[in-house]
Design an enzyme around this catalytic site. Structure first.
Site, PDB file in Angstrom:
ATOM      1  N   ARG A 137     -15.040 -24.708   2.938  1.00 49.98           N
ATOM      2  CA  ARG A 137     -14.926 -23.355   2.377  1.00 49.98           C
ATOM      3  C   ARG A 137     -15.194 -22.294   3.450  1.00 49.98           C
ATOM      4  O   ARG A 137     -15.519 -21.153   3.134  1.00 49.98           O
ATOM      5  CB  ARG A 137     -15.905 -23.206   1.202  1.00 49.98           C
ATOM      6  CG  ARG A 137     -15.608 -24.155   0.036  1.00 49.98           C
ATOM      7  CD  ARG A 137     -16.489 -23.880  -1.169  1.00 49.98           C
ATOM      8  NE  ARG A 137     -17.887 -24.183  -0.914  1.00 49.98           N
ATOM      9  CZ  ARG A 137     -18.465 -25.362  -1.191  1.00 49.98           C
ATOM     10  NH1 ARG A 137     -17.744 -26.348  -1.701  1.00 49.98           N
ATOM     11  NH2 ARG A 137     -19.750 -25.548  -0.947  1.00 49.98           N
ATOM     12  N   CYS A 157      -5.863  -3.340  10.322  1.00 54.12           N
ATOM     13  CA  CYS A 157      -5.648  -3.079   8.890  1.00 54.12           C
ATOM     14  C   CYS A 157      -5.744  -4.400   8.123  1.00 54.12           C
ATOM     15  O   CYS A 157      -6.572  -4.552   7.244  1.00 54.12           O
ATOM     16  CB  CYS A 157      -4.292  -2.426   8.670  1.00 54.12           C
ATOM     17  SG  CYS A 157      -4.150  -0.782   9.404  1.00 54.12           S
ATOM     18  N   GLN A 185      -3.514   0.099   3.501  1.00 55.13           N
ATOM     19  CA  GLN A 185      -2.087  -0.184   3.652  1.00 55.13           C
ATOM     20  C   GLN A 185      -1.211   0.982   3.224  1.00 55.13           C
ATOM     21  O   GLN A 185      -1.385   1.556   2.138  1.00 55.13           O
ATOM     22  CB  GLN A 185      -1.670  -1.412   2.848  1.00 55.13           C
ATOM     23  CG  GLN A 185      -0.196  -1.751   3.090  1.00 55.13           C
ATOM     24  CD  GLN A 185       0.218  -3.057   2.504  1.00 55.13           C
ATOM     25  OE1 GLN A 185       0.409  -3.158   1.307  1.00 55.13           O
ATOM     26  NE2 GLN A 185       0.358  -4.086   3.332  1.00 55.13           N
ATOM     27  N   ASP A 186      -0.259   1.326   4.105  1.00 59.42           N
ATOM     28  CA  ASP A 186       0.823   2.255   3.825  1.00 59.42           C
ATOM     29  C   ASP A 186       1.853   1.454   3.029  1.00 59.42           C
ATOM     30  O   ASP A 186       2.601   0.653   3.581  1.00 59.42           O
ATOM     31  CB  ASP A 186       1.389   2.754   5.163  1.00 59.42           C
ATOM     32  CG  ASP A 186       2.600   3.658   5.015  1.00 59.42           C
ATOM     33  OD1 ASP A 186       3.239   3.658   3.947  1.00 59.42           O
ATOM     34  OD2 ASP A 186       2.948   4.340   6.006  1.00 59.42           O
ATOM     35  N   HIS A 224      -2.169   2.861  -0.499  1.00 61.04           N
ATOM     36  CA  HIS A 224      -1.808   4.272  -0.627  1.00 61.04           C
ATOM     37  C   HIS A 224      -0.332   4.544  -0.373  1.00 61.04           C
ATOM     38  O   HIS A 224       0.337   3.826   0.366  1.00 61.04           O
ATOM     39  CB  HIS A 224      -2.657   5.136   0.322  1.00 61.04           C
ATOM     40  CG  HIS A 224      -2.629   4.657   1.743  1.00 61.04           C
ATOM     41  ND1 HIS A 224      -3.601   3.833   2.266  1.00 61.04           N
ATOM     42  CD2 HIS A 224      -1.747   4.898   2.757  1.00 61.04           C
ATOM     43  CE1 HIS A 224      -3.326   3.589   3.537  1.00 61.04           C
ATOM     44  NE2 HIS A 224      -2.200   4.224   3.851  1.00 61.04           N
ATOM     45  N   ILE A 225       0.130   5.619  -1.026  1.00 56.78           N
ATOM     46  CA  ILE A 225       1.472   6.146  -0.799  1.00 56.78           C
ATOM     47  C   ILE A 225       1.302   7.542  -0.220  1.00 56.78           C
ATOM     48  O   ILE A 225       0.643   8.401  -0.822  1.00 56.78           O
ATOM     49  CB  ILE A 225       2.276   6.204  -2.107  1.00 56.78           C
ATOM     50  CG1 ILE A 225       2.439   4.793  -2.706  1.00 56.78           C
ATOM     51  CG2 ILE A 225       3.643   6.849  -1.867  1.00 56.78           C
ATOM     52  CD1 ILE A 225       3.056   4.789  -4.099  1.00 56.78           C
ATOM     53  N   ALA A 281       2.865   8.290   9.521  1.00 57.21           N
ATOM     54  CA  ALA A 281       1.675   9.061   9.864  1.00 57.21           C
ATOM     55  C   ALA A 281       0.868   8.300  10.917  1.00 57.21           C
ATOM     56  O   ALA A 281       0.710   7.090  10.826  1.00 57.21           O
ATOM     57  CB  ALA A 281       0.830   9.291   8.627  1.00 57.21           C
TER      58      ALA A 281
END
Length: 282
Positions: A137, A157, A185-186, A224-225, A281
């Protein structure tokens, strides 16, 4: 319809309808014109994909499978932090004049650590354990190394993979499952790109360790957006999903370090048109 499309559509609708906005807050990312890049975000998104049933490539738009595999192998196989070892230009904004992104991503994968079995880097340790201690594990990687963050041109990320092996009834092979932990995350630019990368990684590791693929679980702390991406996302998720492609991996490859992007294909991969000129961005 592709199950990956359903997951993506549901996630995007949830973010747009139920997410929180960072507009007016202090944010780090900027658009090319210097204005702040605000987002609509959801905390703690968890998406599950059963790789034994289908490959999770979007059909709403095309995911460049060879390019995303090339980047994954750049990190996991070449263990490189130099964009000159990469065939795409997605990392150009974070590279210095010599092409280095600092002590990030592939750099951390090539660092050797002392184990009771000897010196190994993180990738070799994963393969060693999958072959010798499959029910451990403790089979995981982590490239978010705090002591080196100040020398990284971009903080990781997608920073950690945890592997877990199960045994199905009446199966002669073990099943390899994996969890990808991602701090941020974009969604428009990177979601399915990352999903496909780590789905391929699980397929590759399962093959060289004589296992079957099972579940891939994607955990995103901040999904996110960006504000300028919302109209693109809304157009994207209005499209009608198509059938999932069939995944092909060169069965002759038995060593992880022998894989190339040409050993991966998506057969019958039909998609809607690509969304072009996505602002990024930085």
């Amino acid at each position: 319809m592709s199950y990956a499309d359903k997951v993506f559509i549901d996630m995007c609708r949830d973010i747009i309808e139920n997410g929180t906005s960072t507009e007016g807050e202090k944010v780090r990312p900027r658009w090319e014109d210097g204005t702040p890049a605000y987002t609509i975000k959801k905390f703690g998104v968890v998406n599950r994909y059963d790789l034994s049933k289908e490959f999770p490539a979007l059909t709403l738009r095309r995911t460049g499978i060879k390019s995303c595999v090339d980047e994954m192998l750049w990190i996991w196989q070449k263990k490189s932090n130099n964009i000159n070892d990469l065939n795409s230009h997605i990392w150009d904004s974070w590279a210095d004049e010599d092409g280095s992104i600092g002590k990030a991503y592939g750099y951390q994968m090539q660092v050797k650590h002392q184990y009771k079995e000897g010196m190994m880097d993180q990738v070799d340790r994963v393969i060693y354990d999958l072959k010798n201690n499959p029910y451990s594990r403790r089979i995981m990687t982590n490239i978010y190394v705090h002591q080196d963050l100040h020398e990284m041109n971009l903080y990781p990320c997608a920073y950690s993979m945890t592997f877990n092996v199960t045994k199905e009834k009446d199966s002669d092979k073990l099943t390899l499952n994996g969890i990808l932990n991602q701090r941020s995350q974009d969604v428009l630019a990177a979601n399915n790109w990352n999903v496909c990368q780590y789905a391929v990684l699980l397929h590759m590791l399962a093959q060289v360790c004589d296992m079957k693929v099972g579940e891939f679980v994607h955990v995103i702390a901040d999904a996110h957006i960006y504000d300028r991406h919302v109209p693109m996302i809304e157009e994207l998720i209005s499209r009608e999903p198509l059938p999932a492609p069939k995944f092909w991996l060169n069965s002759e490859v038995k060593d992880f370090y022998d894989f190339t992007p040409d050993d991966v294909k998506l057969e019958g991969y039909e998609t809607h048109p690509q969304i072009k000129n996505i602002p990024i961005a930085v």
